[in-house]
Write an enzyme that holds these catalytic residues in place. Structure first.
Site, PDB file in Angstrom:
ATOM      1  N   GLY A   1     -67.341  13.695  24.379  1.00 18.26           N
ATOM      2  CA  GLY A   1     -66.241  13.184  24.226  1.00 18.26           C
ATOM      3  C   GLY A   1     -64.912  12.408  25.218  1.00 18.26           C
TER       4      GLY A   1
ATOM      5  N   GLU B   1     -64.517  16.143  33.656  1.00 22.17           N
ATOM      6  CA  GLU B   1     -64.769  17.585  34.127  1.00 22.17           C
ATOM      7  C   GLU B   1     -66.208  17.388  34.533  1.00 22.17           C
ATOM      8  OE1 GLU B   1     -65.807  17.596  28.294  1.00 22.17           O
ATOM      9  OE2 GLU B   1     -67.328  16.806  29.922  1.00 22.17           O
TER      10      GLU B   1
HETATM   11  C1  5RP Z   1     -66.307  15.779  25.931  1.00 20.40           C
HETATM   12  C2  5RP Z   1     -67.583  17.486  26.259  1.00 20.40           C
HETATM   13  C3  5RP Z   1     -67.604  18.363  25.313  1.00 20.40           C
HETATM   14  O1  5RP Z   1     -67.967  19.867  25.948  1.00 20.40           O
HETATM   15  C4  5RP Z   1     -69.218  17.898  24.387  1.00 20.40           C
HETATM   16  O2  5RP Z   1     -69.146  16.902  23.596  1.00 20.40           O
HETATM   17  C5  5RP Z   1     -69.037  19.644  23.927  1.00 20.40           C
HETATM   18  O3  5RP Z   1     -68.171  19.376  22.216  1.00 20.40           O
HETATM   19  P1  5RP Z   1     -67.835  20.003  21.388  1.00 20.40           P
HETATM   20  O4  5RP Z   1     -67.448  21.462  21.517  1.00 20.40           O
HETATM   21  O5  5RP Z   1     -66.260  19.043  20.453  1.00 20.40           O
HETATM   22  O6  5RP Z   1     -68.735  20.030  20.703  1.00 20.40           O
HETATM   23  O7  5RP Z   1     -68.707  16.819  27.026  1.00 20.40           O
HETATM   24  O8  5RP Z   1     -66.764  15.025  27.056  1.00 20.40           O
END
Ligand code: 5RP
Length: 223
Positions: free
Chosen positions: A97, A103
């Site tokens: 994301g 994060e």
């Molecule tokens: C965003 C992230 C998310 O935690 C990862 O992509 C998982 O996303 P989703 O719950 O939509 O599968 O690292 O940067």
């Protein structure tokens, strides 16, 4: 059970890790969005949240949950976030994301990292999901070449036909073709490359717990 139902189930299960009266670290993504919905049901019992992205901040605020600047909260009890891959030691690939830098910052100020994921995210070795790396644009060509020298292929993530710009004003490389057998060493090495803002391997900030949604219910893995 659909993928969406699995995400709802694990988002609700994460509420058990939220202590009343605290500020909660909140990640980014579709699984975390389910957690945010669940968190809203106890919003009067918590002080608020530290958020890892503009997208999660907007959702939290829309549901009436206060969002604090990370610099105003010394230590968080728990950070709750999803993952693109998690292995059996709690090491993760994150950044699907594009929120990996914030994060990692929020994870670093949290005593516990509770990863919420469905069972498809559990892997033996990290590297099947294209590895996100946030980089400063003027360094992207050289960093792409460095990944190629390791056997990977790095592409600039696009959105609407142009490079995606992160919340931090930088770009993302997605790297395929890597097998990350030593996540701690890999994270340390790539983080040293000039122009790398954050590599999406979370080994130094690994999960302490994973709540894994399966069709038989939520499994708890402790690391
Ligand atoms: C965003 C992230 C998310 O935690 C990862 O992509 C998982 O996303 P989703 O719950 O939509 O599968 O690292 O940067």
């Amino acid at each position: 059970m659909t993928q969406d139902e699995l995400k709802t189930q694990v988002g609700q299960a994460a509420l058990a890790y939220v202590q009343p009266g605290t500020v909660v670290g909140v990640g980014t993504g579709s699984t975390v969005n389910k957690f945010i919905e669940a968190l809203a049901t106890m919003k009067d019992q918590i002080k608020g949240a530290v958020s890892s992205s503009e997208a999660s901040t907007a959702r939290l605020k829309a549901l009436g949950i206060a969002v604090f600047d990370s610099n105003t909260v010394a230590r968080l009890d728990v950070y709750i976030d999803g993952a693109d891959e998690i292995d059996h030691a709690g090491y993760m690939v994150k950044g699907g994301g594009a929120a990996l830098t914030r994060e990692k910052i929020v994870a670093a100020q949290s005593a516990q990292f509770v990863c919420i994921a469905d069972a498809s995210k559990l892997v033996t070795t990290l590297g099947t999901f294209p590895l996100p790396v946030e980089v400063i644009p003027m360094a992207s060509q050289r960093i792409q070449a460095q990944f190629e020298a390791m056997g990977g292929t790095a592409r600039v993530r696009q959105q609407g036909g142009v490079p995606l710009v992160t919340d931090n004003g930088q770009i993302i490389l997605d790297v395929t073709g890597l097998q990350i057998s030593d996540p701690l060493a890999f994270e340390s090495a790539v983080n040293q490359w000039p122009g790398v803002v954050t590599v999406g391997v979370f080994a130094h900030q690994k999960a302490t717990t994973c709540l894994l949604a399966t069709t038989e219910g939520v499994q708890t893995l402790s690391f």
